[in-house]
Scaffold this active site. Structure first.
Site, PDB file in Angstrom:
ATOM      1  N   HIS A 296       0.861  -1.186   0.000  1.00 44.30           N
ATOM      2  CA  HIS A 296       0.000   0.000   0.000  1.00 44.30           C
ATOM      3  C   HIS A 296       0.897   1.234   0.000  1.00 44.30           C
ATOM      4  O   HIS A 296       1.593   1.510   0.981  1.00 44.30           O
ATOM      5  CB  HIS A 296      -0.924  -0.016   1.219  1.00 44.30           C
ATOM      6  CG  HIS A 296      -1.860   1.149   1.250  1.00 44.30           C
ATOM      7  ND1 HIS A 296      -2.889   1.283   0.356  1.00 44.30           N
ATOM      8  CD2 HIS A 296      -1.912   2.245   2.056  1.00 44.30           C
ATOM      9  CE1 HIS A 296      -3.545   2.411   0.613  1.00 44.30           C
ATOM     10  NE2 HIS A 296      -2.963   3.015   1.636  1.00 44.30           N
TER      11      HIS A 296
ATOM     12  N   ASP B 118      -8.293   1.681   1.675  1.00 46.11           N
ATOM     13  CA  ASP B 118      -7.895   2.654   2.695  1.00 46.11           C
ATOM     14  C   ASP B 118      -8.713   3.943   2.778  1.00 46.11           C
ATOM     15  O   ASP B 118      -8.604   4.649   3.769  1.00 46.11           O
ATOM     16  CB  ASP B 118      -6.400   2.998   2.527  1.00 46.11           C
ATOM     17  CG  ASP B 118      -5.782   3.517   3.820  1.00 46.11           C
ATOM     18  OD1 ASP B 118      -6.234   3.095   4.905  1.00 46.11           O
ATOM     19  OD2 ASP B 118      -4.854   4.339   3.762  1.00 46.11           O
TER      20      ASP B 118
ATOM     21  N   ASP C 124       1.156   5.118  -0.297  1.00 49.49           N
ATOM     22  CA  ASP C 124       0.458   6.410  -0.286  1.00 49.49           C
ATOM     23  C   ASP C 124       1.169   7.423  -1.175  1.00 49.49           C
ATOM     24  O   ASP C 124       2.359   7.655  -1.014  1.00 49.49           O
ATOM     25  CB  ASP C 124       0.384   6.957   1.145  1.00 49.49           C
ATOM     26  CG  ASP C 124      -0.644   6.214   1.985  1.00 49.49           C
ATOM     27  OD1 ASP C 124      -1.823   6.245   1.615  1.00 49.49           O
ATOM     28  OD2 ASP C 124      -0.257   5.606   3.002  1.00 49.49           O
TER      29      ASP C 124
ATOM     30  N   HIS D 211      -6.199   9.625  -1.033  1.00 51.55           N
ATOM     31  CA  HIS D 211      -6.960   9.642   0.227  1.00 51.55           C
ATOM     32  C   HIS D 211      -6.193  10.243   1.411  1.00 51.55           C
ATOM     33  O   HIS D 211      -6.741  10.304   2.513  1.00 51.55           O
ATOM     34  CB  HIS D 211      -7.489   8.235   0.563  1.00 51.55           C
ATOM     35  CG  HIS D 211      -6.418   7.194   0.675  1.00 51.55           C
ATOM     36  ND1 HIS D 211      -6.051   6.407  -0.394  1.00 51.55           N
ATOM     37  CD2 HIS D 211      -5.621   6.815   1.708  1.00 51.55           C
ATOM     38  CE1 HIS D 211      -5.082   5.585  -0.008  1.00 51.55           C
ATOM     39  NE2 HIS D 211      -4.800   5.815   1.258  1.00 51.55           N
TER      40      HIS D 211
END
Length: 998
Positions: free
Chosen positions: A20, A135, A22, A404
């Protein structure tokens, strides 16, 4: 529900290896690339080549594209092609980022998805068909529709209310068919999987060791990877001694999870944030475990396989079960614990939220402006390749900030600065491009004009004529005011033909030495007009607004006097103010003569910053100590009135003697002269707020209280696409915060007859904490001592002043229905204003400005449709899939310049089925006639939402439901004959349009 008989009596675990990543959060994109992200792709590709059974999913395209363009070798690129063909590397979602779902606008979600999909299809011929929205903080009902329109077969989410998830888990209801749009219902439904309580990270606890398990590469270090390759917290390696114990731990977790689902397929995410930067140690350990469990599958009752998201959903789909249907209700807001409501981020970093939306709106304008230029001015001198690069820089920046932890305001200050820098750079590029197009079309060289996207105050000097070029980016005729800052109140405004234009000038809110010039513009769809502003030569043309200042009023003593009311009026409203308090008192809608009591006040929620003393508010969470407290004891008032604009300026002071104010409201009411279509303008009460700097641990709200009997029911939008009903819910804990919802563009309250609509140009948290009330959170400034927040610099000590704008519409429901969708878009896409001046020394010839060809043939759609996209994407891919795959296999896709011949067109129906007797009807659009101003339409291809599928060949999986027991594929909508398409309620139709080359 009884457990279904398992295939062979055993559970199948699908181990999905993922990282994951970001796109900004605590670290910038550059820092992340250097510390770990580039290593993820470099080492994963190498390891996948070593073991035929290994698989991996890649998600965020921004990181992958940076790696592909700047790091990957030719060999690695070849290997990526091979792994994709073998189905061992899979792109899921395929957008630039994993976008936030609560505070993003649907246009920007589509943009970032299209940006990633275009790259993947052009480079690999690959089209993602599954989502992995693990997420985002809560799930919107727009997202399933979006992914269905993009051709996806299944959707996956994770973060929903903790209590709801526990309940769904217990009752095996984590999987369902979601009909996200009430109007599109089963045509765009999608199977949705909610992750269980373990979410997307592998549970790392080992019962047989105090070290962690399954994270063998440890955790990424910043700023540099460790020289010796030893990372912190590397998990206990798998050895002969612990292999059986490791297997038991993994199997126990698989069995625990299996009990929460209806089928024997268990999704077992392997990874977490920033993982797989050293894929070798990851796979070499996991290989041992996978082999061991499978060798002993009879004993364990489980088989394990490396898998992609597609493998997992394919297995569930082939079960052919009948699934429950979920309607269009979303999963917002989101709470993780009784005192952890993630409703603060709806407002966090309001300035970033505002700039992200302005950037999106400028991009929208720049795209259609450039597209028209290319087709109307084939001989034009602006370099198309450079222009496309300028547009691409803003596409990239607007896509990036939809992440996000971007537009949500949940990033560290340096990452916020990164987003802003990229947005500002892209905006400057697009402004330069638009100015250079104007310069070219207007033969400016010949006439000695200079154009600039950036207005410099000095150019308003009385001896220089100023040009204002105003572009309307909407495909409707628009009548509105644009505001220009000038240095004198003696101005005249003329149009291209030398006729005087209605205008009003008055002293500026901002400073004593400048003036605001309001110019009434009336511009047809996707067209521009050119106005000249001249110092007065004898006859004044702009009205001068006059000011009345009222005495500052002490609110604590206001109740003692008799009411003194005074009205402010235009053709649609009478707003009444109370002179004792200087506050608003009521609004009368003049058509129906309906009066609504109407007061507004600023309040602050005081919040705790000390974790020892209780729940805290931070970038994410809103945890108020108690009810909100009024902020001012005194209000100052000034009314600027003129024949076109009345502006009511209210200043809120903490007491009667305070020098400075933290809060102000500027309310504008517009009057439109005869001969102009002023319907939207007249029904708009425009409010601009100035809020800040706040004190620490304060959350500022504007509360509007009315006499409407709303029963505390609020309506808010999902992403500017559809409305959600928000009844007030009482909870044991945290009721205030859990009744906050995101307003991306629209919120309203209503009673049986009358509705009050709020329209916003950036996202805010919004709530109805009392009957007839709606409150909007405008700003937050917080600090707390939670170690995790301090370590990551996530404390939101935001000392800025914010200047959001909200438009209010009050009226009968039927009237507001015809106004609020077009008004919301008119606020989102206000006209773009560019400036020009005559360079001083040329002798002025008394000539009329020539009428430009740009607005000979405007582009106009009916008021219930929105031209959502008109752009030249520049993709080089073939729209014939077989041909595209062929050219990639032959290595041809590497060559060639951008393709300017393909125009991307999207049309969206703004209304729901049954919402309005007229506006909810399907609309027939003749594309040839719509676009005739650009040229002669030669061919039209209808495509999936992001352009990668021909809709006639797109077959999505049809999951069985009780409503539709047959299992089949979805086939596409009806295709267009003779370029005529019928757009049904809430549809978003996407086309490639080709024009005859001139």
């Amino acid at each position: 529900l009884a457990l279904l008989p398992r295939a062979g009596g055993e559970l199948r675990a699908f181990v999905v290896a993922h990282s994951h990543m970001d796109v900004g959060w605590v670290y910038t994109v550059q820092e992340s690339m250097h510390a770990y992200a580039a290593n993820v792709y470099t080492t994963v590709i190498e390891e996948l080549m070593k073991g035929k059974q290994r698989k991996f999913i890649a998600v965020e395209q921004e990181f992958f594209r940076l790696w592909w363009d700047m790091v990957a070798t030719d060999t690695q690129k070849q290997q990526v092609h091979q792994l994709l063909q073998e189905g061992r590397l899979e792109f899921v979602i395929g957008g630039q980022v994993m976008h936030d779902e609560a505070v993003t606008l649907i246009d920007d979600q589509i943009l970032q998805l299209t940006e990633g999909h275009g790259f993947l299809y052009e480079t690999f011929g690959f089209r993602p068909q599954f989502s992995w929205h693990v997420d985002p903080f809560g799930a919107s009902a727009t997202t399933p529709t979006l992914f269905a329109l993009a051709g996806f077969n299944a959707h996956l989410i994770s973060r929903i209310d903790y209590d709801l998830k526990a309940d769904m888990q217990k009752n095996k209801k984590l999987q369902f068919v979601w009909q996200g749009s009430p109007s599109l219902s089963e045509r765009q439904e999608i199977f949705t999987h909610v992750m269980d309580q373990y979410s997307y990270c592998t549970p790392s606890q080992l019962p047989f060791s105090n070290r962690s398990g399954f994270f063998w590469n440890g955790f990424a270090t910043f700023p540099d990877p460790p020289k010796d390759g030893v990372y912190p917290n590397m998990s206990l390696p798998v050895t002969d001694a612990n292999l059986h114990l490791y297997a038991q731990t993994m199997v126990a977790n698989i069995k625990e999870r299996a009990a929460w689902f209806q089928t024997g397929e268990v999704l077992w995410p392997w990874g977490c944030d920033k993982q797989f930067f050293n894929a070798s140690v990851q796979y070499s350990n996991m290989d041992l475990l996978v082999d061991y469990i499978n060798k002993h599958s009879a004993e364990f009752g489980v088989t394990v396989q490396y898998a992609t998201v597609s493998d997992f959903f394919q297995a569930v789909y082939s079960r052919n079960l009948t699934w429950e249907i979920r309607d269009s209700q979303d999963f917002l807001p989101y709470s993780t614990e009784p005192f952890q409501a993630w409703t603060g981020f709806y407002t966090s970093r309001s300035t970033l939220k505002g700039i992200a939306r302005r950037a999106s709106s400028l991009l929208y304008a720049g795209e259609s402006f450039f597209t028209q230029y290319v087709w109307k001015h084939p001989e034009g001198s602006v370099c198309k390749y450079k222009a496309l690069k300028q547009l691409q820089s803003l596409r990239w920046a607007v896509s990036e900030v939809q992440h996000h932890d971007g537009i949500t305001g949940t990033e560290s200050p340096k990452v916020k600065d990164m987003y802003l820098k990229n947005l500002m750079y892209g905006m400057l590029n697009v402004k330069k491009l638009m100015a250079s197009i104007i310069f070219d079309i207007n033969n400016a060289k010949k006439n000695g004009e200079v154009y600039s996207s950036v207005y410099t105050k000095g150019s308003g000097k009385p001896d220089v004529d100023l040009y204002v070029v105003v572009y309307n980016p909407l495909a409707w005729n628009i009548t509105t005011f644009v505001t220009v800052s000038v240095s004198s109140d003696e101005m005249s405004v003329y149009d291209e033909l030398g006729y005087s234009v209605p205008a009003q000038v008055q002293s500026s809110v901002e400073s004593q030495s400048t003036y605001d010039l309001y110019i009434l513009v009336s511009i047809s769809g996707l067209s521009y007009r050119k106005y000249s502003i001249k110092p007065v030569d004898g006859k004044q043309s702009a009205f001068i607004g006059s000011s009345i200042k009222y005495k500052r009023r002490d609110l604590t003593r206001a109740g003692q006097q008799s009411r003194q009311l005074f009205p402010v009026v235009n053709n649609c409203y009478q707003i009444v103010f109370d002179q004792n308090t200087n506050l608003m008192h009521s609004i009368t809608e003049r058509e129906t003569n309906q009066t609504v009591q109407f007061t507004q006040e600023f309040l602050e929620y005081h919040v705790n910053g000390d974790t020892k003393k209780g729940p805290i508010s931070d970038n994410y969470l809103f945890a108020p100590d108690a009810s909100a407290v009024p902020v001012s004891k005194a209000v100052g008032l000034e009314v600027m009135s003129g024949s076109l604009v009345t502006e009511i300026r209210q200043y809120f002071y903490s007491n009667v003697t305070s020098q400075d104010y933290i809060y102000a409201v500027y309310t504008r009411l517009y009057s439109v002269p005869e001969g102009y279509d002023g319907k939207l303008l007249c029904h708009r009460i425009e409010q601009e707020y100035s809020v800040g700097p706040l004190e620490l641990n304060r959350e500022a709200v504007l509360r509007t209280s009315t006499s409407l009997n709303t029963k505390q029911l609020l309506y808010t939008d999902n992403n500017g696409y559809q409305m959600q009903k928000r009844p007030f819910k009482a909870y044991v804990n945290n009721t205030v915060a859990r009744n906050y919802y995101p307003m991306v563009q629209t919120a309203y309250i209503e009673d049986d007859t009358t509705r009050l609509v709020l329209l916003a140009e950036r996202a805010h948290g919004v709530s109805s904490q009392g009957n007839g009330q709606v409150e909007v959170m405008l700003h937050r400034r917080l600090w707390n001592n939670l170690q995790w927040n301090l370590n990551n610099n996530l404390t939101l000590n935001d000392s800025s002043v914010v200047r959001p704008v909200i438009w209010l519409i009050l009226g009968a429901k039927a009237v507001t229905n015809t106004l609020y969708r077009t008004s919301g878009l008119a606020l989102e896409h206000r006209p773009v204003v560019m400036f020009g001046a005559l360079s001083g020394d040329k002798p002025k010839l008394p000539r009329r400005l020539q009428q430009d060809s740009v607005h000979d043939l405007p582009v106009t759609v009916p008021p219930n449709l929105h031209l959502q996209t008109l752009s030249i994407p520049g993709w080089r891919y073939s729209s014939d899939h077989a041909e595209q795959i062929r050219s990639i296999r032959m290595g041809k896709q590497k060559q060639g310049d951008a393709d300017f011949s393909r125009v991307l067109l999207r049309i969206r129906h703004l209304y729901e089925v049954g919402e309005d007797p007229m506006l909810s009807q399907p609309v027939m659009v003749d594309l040839q006639s719509l676009l005739k101003g650009l040229g002669s339409v030669m061919a039209v291809e209808e495509r999936s939402l992001t352009g990668t599928w021909d809709v006639n060949t797109l077959e999505r999986w049809k999951w069985k439901t009780a409503q539709y027991p047959g299992k089949r594929f979805f086939s596409s909508t009806e295709t267009s004959e003779d370029f005529i398409v019928t757009v049904h309620p809430k549809e978003i139709r996407t086309f490639f349009v080709y024009f005859q080359v001139q």
